[in-house]
Design an enzyme around this catalytic site. Structure first.
Site, PDB file in Angstrom:
ATOM      1  N   LYS A  71      31.721  -7.225  82.512  1.00 19.54           N
ATOM      2  CA  LYS A  71      31.705  -6.904  81.077  1.00 19.54           C
ATOM      3  C   LYS A  71      31.699  -5.393  80.899  1.00 19.54           C
ATOM      4  O   LYS A  71      30.698  -4.717  81.134  1.00 19.54           O
ATOM      5  CB  LYS A  71      30.468  -7.492  80.369  1.00 19.54           C
ATOM      6  CG  LYS A  71      30.697  -7.491  78.857  1.00 19.54           C
ATOM      7  CD  LYS A  71      29.487  -7.325  77.992  1.00 19.54           C
ATOM      8  CE  LYS A  71      28.964  -5.970  77.755  1.00 19.54           C
ATOM      9  NZ  LYS A  71      29.810  -5.038  76.978  1.00 19.54           N
ATOM     10  N   GLY A 101      23.453   1.423  83.026  1.00 18.27           N
ATOM     11  CA  GLY A 101      23.351   1.769  81.609  1.00 18.27           C
ATOM     12  C   GLY A 101      21.977   2.343  81.312  1.00 18.27           C
ATOM     13  O   GLY A 101      21.342   2.945  82.185  1.00 18.27           O
ATOM     14  N   SER A 102      21.506   2.110  80.103  1.00 18.47           N
ATOM     15  CA  SER A 102      20.233   2.706  79.689  1.00 18.47           C
ATOM     16  C   SER A 102      19.049   1.943  80.277  1.00 18.47           C
ATOM     17  O   SER A 102      19.140   0.746  80.566  1.00 18.47           O
ATOM     18  CB  SER A 102      20.142   2.704  78.165  1.00 18.47           C
ATOM     19  OG  SER A 102      20.176   1.379  77.692  1.00 18.47           O
ATOM     20  N   THR A 103      17.931   2.629  80.388  1.00 22.10           N
ATOM     21  CA  THR A 103      16.697   1.993  80.855  1.00 22.10           C
ATOM     22  C   THR A 103      16.279   0.872  79.899  1.00 22.10           C
ATOM     23  O   THR A 103      15.837  -0.199  80.328  1.00 22.10           O
ATOM     24  CB  THR A 103      15.591   3.067  80.977  1.00 22.10           C
ATOM     25  OG1 THR A 103      15.948   3.902  82.078  1.00 22.10           O
ATOM     26  CG2 THR A 103      14.226   2.471  81.227  1.00 22.10           C
ATOM     27  N   GLY A 108      18.396  -2.063  80.639  1.00 19.60           N
ATOM     28  CA  GLY A 108      18.015  -2.541  81.974  1.00 19.60           C
ATOM     29  C   GLY A 108      16.788  -3.442  81.900  1.00 19.60           C
ATOM     30  O   GLY A 108      16.722  -4.500  82.537  1.00 19.60           O
ATOM     31  N   GLU A 139      20.935   0.348  87.616  1.00 19.80           N
ATOM     32  CA  GLU A 139      21.067   1.814  87.740  1.00 19.80           C
ATOM     33  C   GLU A 139      20.972   2.336  86.319  1.00 19.80           C
ATOM     34  O   GLU A 139      21.876   2.129  85.520  1.00 19.80           O
ATOM     35  CB  GLU A 139      22.408   2.161  88.405  1.00 19.80           C
ATOM     36  CG  GLU A 139      22.417   3.578  88.960  1.00 19.80           C
ATOM     37  CD  GLU A 139      22.871   4.603  87.946  1.00 19.80           C
ATOM     38  OE1 GLU A 139      21.998   5.150  87.226  1.00 19.80           O
ATOM     39  OE2 GLU A 139      24.084   4.859  87.872  1.00 19.80           O
ATOM     40  N   CYS A 163      24.700  10.156  84.670  1.00 19.05           N
ATOM     41  CA  CYS A 163      23.298   9.761  84.824  1.00 19.05           C
ATOM     42  C   CYS A 163      22.525  10.727  85.720  1.00 19.05           C
ATOM     43  O   CYS A 163      21.331  10.883  85.585  1.00 19.05           O
ATOM     44  CB  CYS A 163      23.203   8.346  85.363  1.00 19.05           C
ATOM     45  SG  CYS A 163      24.319   8.059  86.729  1.00 19.05           S
ATOM     46  N   GLU A 223      16.726  11.038  78.131  1.00 21.17           N
ATOM     47  CA  GLU A 223      18.096  11.222  78.619  1.00 21.17           C
ATOM     48  C   GLU A 223      19.001  11.496  77.419  1.00 21.17           C
ATOM     49  O   GLU A 223      19.256  10.597  76.616  1.00 21.17           O
ATOM     50  CB  GLU A 223      18.532   9.937  79.346  1.00 21.17           C
ATOM     51  CG  GLU A 223      19.808  10.094  80.091  1.00 21.17           C
ATOM     52  CD  GLU A 223      20.203   8.845  80.878  1.00 21.17           C
ATOM     53  OE1 GLU A 223      20.006   7.720  80.375  1.00 21.17           O
ATOM     54  OE2 GLU A 223      20.724   9.002  81.992  1.00 21.17           O
TER      55      GLU A 223
HETATM   56  P1  NDP Z   1      23.691   0.665  77.020  1.00 24.70           P
HETATM   57  O1  NDP Z   1      22.664   0.620  78.069  1.00 24.70           O
HETATM   58  O2  NDP Z   1      23.392   0.083  75.687  1.00 24.70           O
HETATM   59  O3  NDP Z   1      25.059  -0.029  77.506  1.00 24.70           O
HETATM   60  C1  NDP Z   1      25.380  -0.315  78.851  1.00 24.70           C
HETATM   61  C2  NDP Z   1      25.984  -1.709  78.956  1.00 24.70           C
HETATM   62  O4  NDP Z   1      25.010  -2.685  78.554  1.00 24.70           O
HETATM   63  C3  NDP Z   1      27.192  -1.926  78.054  1.00 24.70           C
HETATM   64  O5  NDP Z   1      28.128  -2.779  78.678  1.00 24.70           O
HETATM   65  C4  NDP Z   1      26.563  -2.608  76.855  1.00 24.70           C
HETATM   66  O6  NDP Z   1      27.467  -3.350  76.085  1.00 24.70           O
HETATM   67  C5  NDP Z   1      25.529  -3.501  77.498  1.00 24.70           C
HETATM   68  N1  NDP Z   1      24.469  -3.881  76.585  1.00 24.70           N
HETATM   69  C6  NDP Z   1      24.018  -3.202  75.500  1.00 24.70           C
HETATM   70  N2  NDP Z   1      23.031  -3.881  74.876  1.00 24.70           N
HETATM   71  C7  NDP Z   1      22.859  -5.022  75.565  1.00 24.70           C
HETATM   72  C8  NDP Z   1      21.999  -6.145  75.408  1.00 24.70           C
HETATM   73  N3  NDP Z   1      21.130  -6.217  74.410  1.00 24.70           N
HETATM   74  N4  NDP Z   1      22.096  -7.152  76.310  1.00 24.70           N
HETATM   75  C9  NDP Z   1      22.996  -7.099  77.314  1.00 24.70           C
HETATM   76  N5  NDP Z   1      23.833  -6.080  77.491  1.00 24.70           N
HETATM   77  C10 NDP Z   1      23.769  -5.036  76.653  1.00 24.70           C
HETATM   78  O7  NDP Z   1      24.129   2.169  76.816  1.00 24.70           O
HETATM   79  P2  NDP Z   1      24.629   2.833  75.446  1.00 24.70           P
HETATM   80  O8  NDP Z   1      26.065   2.702  75.442  1.00 24.70           O
HETATM   81  O9  NDP Z   1      23.953   2.311  74.231  1.00 24.70           O
HETATM   82  O10 NDP Z   1      24.130   4.324  75.643  1.00 24.70           O
HETATM   83  C11 NDP Z   1      22.821   4.683  75.219  1.00 24.70           C
HETATM   84  C12 NDP Z   1      22.165   5.589  76.218  1.00 24.70           C
HETATM   85  O11 NDP Z   1      22.061   4.930  77.471  1.00 24.70           O
HETATM   86  C13 NDP Z   1      22.931   6.862  76.539  1.00 24.70           C
HETATM   87  O12 NDP Z   1      22.739   7.848  75.607  1.00 24.70           O
HETATM   88  C14 NDP Z   1      22.360   7.199  77.881  1.00 24.70           C
HETATM   89  O13 NDP Z   1      21.136   7.852  77.718  1.00 24.70           O
HETATM   90  C15 NDP Z   1      22.135   5.853  78.523  1.00 24.70           C
HETATM   91  N6  NDP Z   1      23.258   5.481  79.422  1.00 24.70           N
HETATM   92  C16 NDP Z   1      23.066   5.605  80.757  1.00 24.70           C
HETATM   93  C17 NDP Z   1      24.115   5.356  81.597  1.00 24.70           C
HETATM   94  C18 NDP Z   1      23.968   5.498  83.075  1.00 24.70           C
HETATM   95  O14 NDP Z   1      24.952   5.780  83.766  1.00 24.70           O
HETATM   96  N7  NDP Z   1      22.811   5.251  83.636  1.00 24.70           N
HETATM   97  C19 NDP Z   1      25.443   4.986  81.107  1.00 24.70           C
HETATM   98  C20 NDP Z   1      25.515   4.814  79.678  1.00 24.70           C
HETATM   99  C21 NDP Z   1      24.460   5.082  78.899  1.00 24.70           C
HETATM  100  P3  NDP Z   1      28.077  -2.710  74.737  1.00 24.70           P
HETATM  101  O15 NDP Z   1      28.725  -1.447  75.115  1.00 24.70           O
HETATM  102  O16 NDP Z   1      29.032  -3.710  74.309  1.00 24.70           O
HETATM  103  O17 NDP Z   1      26.919  -2.515  73.819  1.00 24.70           O
END
Ligand code: NDP
Length: 493
Positions: A187, A240-242, A245, A263, A298, A397
């Site tokens: 996804k 993605g975000s903590t 996670g 991660e 990240c 972050e």
């Molecule tokens: P998210 O953690 O929200 O998104 C990462 C993934 O998780 C996307 O595929 C997203 O889908 C999915 N996701 C979001 N919400 C849910 C949920 N409730 N249940 C299951 N899956 C979900 O990152 P954001 O795009 O909102 O970014 C926000 C912040 O996160 C950034 O500002 C940064 O601080 C951090 N981040 C960290 C990253 C890293 O590499 N560690 C990468 C990206 C962000 P969808 O996009 O469809 O919402």
């Protein structure tokens, strides 16, 4: 001859459907969402918005092919061959993939073409080659028995990935998951689904069986959550975000206790001691690390800790080297910093800049939106000084082109500040004192410590974090273990 990416745009056809069981299909609901380019705010295409029904279909197909064994139980040498072909097809279409990545999430074309796409291809290739080279074990045991320790693919894996390095984050998961024989459902983030959708058909063309690699574009709260809660998904591999996670840990706890690898980012300290040597070089390397990918990395070394007697000199140098990172057109091959992924993220970053000002930090450079007339999402390279570690801009972050400089007096204070964070992904350290380098590397709570540089990444090396930066490691042979169950078989002779 250099590639003329702009000339390629009119002939691009955007794949925009889900890829389920070997075919592109619309979402069961028929719903779509706009895929918007942050370069200029233009709608590129409408993408299938997958939901629970699509997740169910994909999981059913993934399970069926897993049980059939055409991928999960085939000779690993066959998986190697097919994955190498997959990497070869990605390489054949590398210019198109680079262009899709740049249009979709706004990173400079030089970064997509020179970093993301080659890095993604390399990840698939590297794990393909590993597929038939990792051996199982025989344990020391009683002489009248044999104890086998074997690795088996875990089953149906959901990979939920972010938008900052869309294809590369996907490839870091696809590589080891496919090499070990799993069925994987990808996804992509809603901001950046295009390359993930495109490579699905390349995987099929390479010979990856139907149902083994499927792609479900859609929203996190729906498609992402259903994958996390599905009773027949065996593992979620997330970047993605903590915050999200932690949702996946909860989904797993409230469903089938699926494996979860995370991660989840960082707030990497970059510690500069007065004995470190050429400050101009260190400032330039640090600025490059912070502003690469518009700071949307990240492990970006954004929390810059400077020994107080060189602080003013270092901040001046950092500011000098930050200026060339002024954002420009991502499609121009000379651009080093492009857009922020979308206006939502841009406003989030601008909110942090405002919070820094309110908390009393000083803006040494930038601090505002840029290129407003384009309709896209851009922010100036920004440097804060007079920052205290308890400030929001030092703790959270930001994920944008923002560096914060914090002064320290001595080694103990530097380590204290560096470790005073919920994150522990990477720490960087500049010193010419070899004992200090070893001593501090041990004391820093981070999955990666880089001494006298900020760059320290390769597919051959494990990547992941301490504390709330995650659970498990991507990359290297270590990543293969997490996509496997370890089975112990005792045979009485
Ligand atoms: P998210 O953690 O929200 O998104 C990462 C993934 O998780 C996307 O595929 C997203 O889908 C999915 N996701 C979001 N919400 C849910 C949920 N409730 N249940 C299951 N899956 C979900 O990152 P954001 O795009 O909102 O970014 C926000 C912040 O996160 C950034 O500002 C940064 O601080 C951090 N981040 C960290 C990253 C890293 O590499 N560690 C990468 C990206 C962000 P969808 O996009 O469809 O919402």
């Amino acid at each position: 001859m250099p590639v003329d990416y702009r000339a390629m745009i009119p002939s691009l056809s955007f794949r925009n459907q889900a890829f389920i069981n070997g075919k592109y299909v619309s979402a069961a609901s028929g719903r779509t969402f706009d895929c918007i380019s942050p370069i200029d705010g233009r709608v590129l295409t409408q993408v299938a918005e997958c939901d629970a029904e699509d997740v169910n279909r994909a999981v059913t197909a993934a399970r069926a092919v897993f049980e059939k064994g055409s991928w999960s139980a085939c000779h690993p040498g066959k998986r190697k061959k097919v994955m190498l072909k997959f990497a070869e097809l990605m390489a054949k279409h590398k210019d198109e993939l680079a262009l899709l990545e740049t249009l979709d999430m706004g990173k400079p074309i030089s970064t997509s073409a020179g970093g993301d796409i080659p890095g993604s291809i390399q990840a698939i290739q590297w794990y393909a080659e590993a597929a038939d080279k990792v051996y199982d074990e025989i344990a020391p045991y009683r002489p009248d028995s044999v104890s086998l320790i074997t690795r088996e693919p875990i089953g149906v894996v959901a990979a939920v990935v972010p938008w900052n390095y869309p294809l590369m984050m996907a490839s870091w998961k696809l590589g080891p998951a496919l090499a070990t024989g799993n069925s994987i459902i990808l996804k992509p983030a809603e901001q950046s689904p295009l390359t993930a959708i495109r490579i699905a058909e390349l995987a099929a063309e390479a010979g990856i069986p139907d149902g083994v690699l499927q792609v479900l574009p859609g929203f996190g709260e729906t498609a992402g959550q259903w994958l996390g809660r599905h009773m027949d998904v065996d593992m979620v591999a997330f970047t993605g975000s903590t915050e999200v996670g932690k949702y996946f840990l909860r989904y797993a706890g409230e469903s089938n206790m699926k494996h979860v690898s995370l991660e989840t980012g960082g707030k990497s300290p970059n510690i500069v001691f007065a004995d470190a040597g050429n400050l101009d070089h260190i400032a330039k390397t640090s600025a490059d690390g912070v502003f690469y990918n518009s700071g949307q990395s990240c492990n970006a070394p954004t929390r810059i800790l400077v020994e107080d007697r060189i602080k003013d000199e270092f901040v001046a140098l950092l500011t000098k080297h930050a200026k060339p990172w002024t954002p420009a057109d991502p499609l121009d091959p000379n651009t080093s910093m492009g857009a922020i992924v979308d206006t939502g993220q841009m406003n989030r970053v601008l909110g942090y800049i405002e919070a820094g000002r309110t908390e009393g930090a000083t803006v040494a450079l930038g601090g505002a939106q840029a290129r407003k007339d384009t309709g896209g999402a851009y922010i100036e390279p920004t440097v804060f000084t007079d920052v205290r570690n308890e400030m929001k801009i030092a703790q959270e972050e930001i994920f944008g082109p923002v560096a914060v400089a914090i002064a320290f007096k001595d080694e103990d204070e530097a380590v204290g500040i560096a470790n005073e964070s919920i994150y522990g992904l990477q720490a960087n350290l500049w010193t010419r004192d070899v004992s200090r380098a070893h001593r501090l590397s041990r004391r820093l709570k981070a999955g990666t410590v880089v001494v006298n540089n900020v760059w320290g990444s390769d597919i051959t090396n494990p990547f992941g974090g301490y504390k709330q930066s995650g659970i498990g490691r991507d990359k290297s042979l270590h990543a293969m273990d997490k996509y496997c169950q370890v089975k112990n078989t005792y045979i009485q002779l």
